[in-house]
Design a protein around this motif. Structure first.
Motif, short mmCIF file in Angstrom:
data_model
loop_
_atom_site.label_atom_id
_atom_site.label_comp_id
_atom_site.label_asym_id
_atom_site.label_seq_id
_atom_site.Cartn_x
_atom_site.Cartn_y
_atom_site.Cartn_z
N LEU A 27 3.31 -22.48 -20.46
CA LEU A 27 2.41 -22.65 -21.60
C LEU A 27 2.99 -23.67 -22.58
O LEU A 27 2.28 -24.52 -23.12
N LEU A 40 -3.29 -23.77 -14.78
CA LEU A 40 -3.00 -23.21 -16.09
C LEU A 40 -3.35 -24.16 -17.23
O LEU A 40 -3.79 -23.75 -18.30
N ALA A 41 -3.15 -25.46 -17.01
CA ALA A 41 -3.42 -26.43 -18.07
C ALA A 41 -3.96 -27.71 -17.46
O ALA A 41 -3.58 -28.07 -16.34
N CYS A 76 -2.39 -30.45 -23.41
CA CYS A 76 -3.41 -30.07 -22.45
C CYS A 76 -4.35 -29.01 -23.01
O CYS A 76 -4.06 -28.33 -23.99
N GLU A 77 -5.46 -28.86 -22.33
CA GLU A 77 -6.36 -27.74 -22.53
C GLU A 77 -5.80 -26.59 -21.71
O GLU A 77 -5.50 -26.78 -20.53
N LEU A 78 -5.65 -25.41 -22.30
CA LEU A 78 -5.10 -24.29 -21.54
C LEU A 78 -6.25 -23.43 -21.01
O LEU A 78 -7.19 -23.12 -21.75
N GLY A 99 2.41 -27.05 -21.14
CA GLY A 99 0.99 -27.42 -21.29
C GLY A 99 0.69 -27.86 -22.72
O GLY A 99 -0.01 -28.84 -22.95
N MET A 100 1.24 -27.13 -23.68
CA MET A 100 1.00 -27.48 -25.09
C MET A 100 1.69 -28.79 -25.46
O MET A 100 1.11 -29.63 -26.16
N LEU A 129 0.06 -17.13 -26.54
CA LEU A 129 -0.19 -18.51 -26.99
C LEU A 129 0.56 -18.79 -28.29
O LEU A 129 1.17 -19.84 -28.46
#
Ligand code: ADP
Ligand code: MG
Ligand code: ZN
Length: 486
Positions: A67, A106-107, A75-77, A70-71, A292
């Motif tokens: 996560l 996931l992302a 990215c869009e999660l 991804g952040m 998150l």
């Protein structure tokens, strides 16, 4: 016609697929601890050995790290992603399938620098085949054995859009990604140890063309240098094919850095139909608000943002800002020194000392200056003394030698070693003596040969043991020759 083809300019198009081993405490779906050079097959259990009847459990720390990645990559999660079984046979895959994410990662849809990110997903690593009696070439191995310690290590796969336009850009961008992941502290990201692995997809197209050409995939280049070389070799190979009227065939290639040869991997290894099917033993991955929030809170300032801030706030040149931003400890020490220097300090001069003289004295490839004997406040004081003219540049380097070796207060070192800048009558005397001793150099200077000034400055430096300021010596010499300053 043939000439037109031969002269046409081609544009390379490159997309990267990166595998990152996460440095969680335990494996992706079992409680085995990750292995760092332990004896083979000592970090295994029935789950990661694929025994029947065992059940995987998703590692929460791996999800947390994924996560964060991804952040960090903007990215869009996915609110809900699921794991699939990717089926194939290989001796390093005891279950006969790898658990990976497939249709919903996931992302997705992010960016890092100028390169867009297509997707980021979680999966598990395969075990490691060790080819005995060879240098590791699969085809000529006399025997191969399996070390299952690596099997089940959490991996994040990052796939870029085909936005990269040169081998050099691929290398530079991968360095940015490495620095970013290192800053997140989610992986060791060492290419030579396999915790960062990169495949490059390469195609070419006539410059200005919008559609993509047929791509080939270069597998697992294990250093930045080989990535750059391999991609360049493949671009050249494709250009030669197209210029001689041929067509690039879609295939997977191995680049041998020793010979520079690109060879196709056997097609049998390529002919995959993975029969992806949803993993029935795992619940969907649906990050909660708490998960998150925790991942967001764990995000530090990232290298790209830090470089930009150092350029903006401290007016550092881009390459210096980048060096300090990409090496967290060096950057932290630099910023601590700037703070210690206070509002009177000179951030650019401090940056030069930290990235130049200090780094050179710390030896190590990637040293943490905070672990050295030099205190940020001492370095700040030394740089200020140079700036104020209390100590000449070359003598300051000697003070830094002492700071690195023993620590201490630069003012006291200057005092006790007699390193204060030579000036006033003392310097005038030394300069006049040097001029008298080197009449021919003086004649040359008088005749307009500025290089001869070096001989006088050198003599003064020897006599004062580096305590003189070169600029001041020049000024005194010219004064004595009756030249106007400037
Ligand atoms: P595949 O289905 O072969 O794995 P993907 O569409 O998943 O191909 O893309 C894999 C990687 O290849 C991505 O990084 C993507 O950006 C890159 N890529 C796709 N098409 C091309 C192309 N024509 N030239 C260069 N890179 C490409
Ligand atoms: Mg793919
Ligand atoms: Zn296990």
């Amino acid at each position: 016609m043939a000439d037109a083809v031969a002269e046409r300019a081609y544009e390379p198009v490159i997309g990267l697929e990166i595998h990152v081993q996460l440095k969680t405490r335990t494996k992706m779906f079992c409680g085995c601890e990750l292995s760092f050079g332990e004896d083979p097959n000592t970090r295994t259990c029935p789950v990661c050995l694929g025994h029947p009847g065992t059940l995987p459990v998703t590692n929460a720390e791996a999800v947390h790290f994924a996560l964060m990645i991804g952040m960090a990559l903007e990215c869009e999660l996915a609110p809900r992603s699921i794991f699939h079984r990717k089926n194939y046979f290989y001796p390093d895959l005891p279950k006969g399938y790898q658990i990976s994410q497939y249709d919903v990662p996931l992302a997705s849809g992010g960016r890092l620098g100028e390169i867009r990110i297509h997707r980021v997903h979680l999966e598990e690593d395969a075990a490691k085949l060790v080819h005995a009696g060879t240098s590791g070439r699969i085809h000529s191995a006399e025997a191969s054995v399996v070390d299952f310690n690596r099997g089940g290590t959490p991996l994040v796969e990052i796939v870029t859009e085909p936005d990269v336009r040169s081998a050099a850009q691929a290398k530079e961008w991968l360095e940015l990604l490495q620095a970013t992941l290192r800053r997140l502290e989610v992986s060791d990201v060492r290419m030579e140890e396999g915790s960062l692995r990169c495949d490059a997809n390469v195609s070419i197209r006539p410059a200005g063309e919008a559609s993509l050409g047929t791509k080939t995939e270069l597998k697992n280049m294990n250093s930045f240098r080989f990535l750059e070389r391999g991609v360049n070799a493949e671009i050249t190979r494709q250009e030669e094919i197209v210029r001689s009227g041929g067509e690039v065939v879609q295939e997977t290639l191995h680049y041998d850095p020793a010979t520079g040869v690109l060879s196709p991997l056997r097609s049998k290894e390529e002919a995959h139909d993975y029969r992806y099917l949803p993993e029935p033993d795992l619940v969907p991955l649906a990050p909660t608000e708490e998960m998150l929030a925790r991942a967001r809170a764990a995000l530090p300032e990232l290298p790209a943002g830090r470089a930009e801030r150092l350029e903006r706030e401290l007016a550092l040149p881009p390459d210096v800002a980048k060096l300090l931003a990409f090496r967290t400890e060096l950057g932290d020490f630099y910023e601590a020194t700037v703070s210690a220097g206070g509002p009177e300090g000179d951030p650019r001069a401090i940056a030069n000392w930290v990235t130049g003289e200090l780094l050179a004295r710390l030896g190590d490839a990637d040293p943490d200056p905070a672990q050295s004997k030099v205190e940020p406040a001492s370095l700040a004081a030394l740089v200020a003394m140079v700036r104020e003219g209390a100590v000449a540049h070359s003598a300051a380097k000697e003070v830094l030698d002492t700071l690195v070796a023993e620590g201490g207060d630069p003012r006291e070192i200057v005092e006790s070693k007699g390193l204060a800048r030579a000036g006033g009558d003392e310097l005038v005397e030394v300069v006049e003596r040097a001029m008298a001793a080197q009449a021919d150099a003086v004649e040359k200077i008088r005749a307009g040969n500025d290089k001869a000034m070096g001989a006088i400055i050198g003599a003064v430096m020897r006599e004062t043991k580096g305590r003189a300021d070169g600029g001041e010596v020049q000024r005194l010499v010219r004064e004595r020759l009756g030249d106007q300053p400037g």
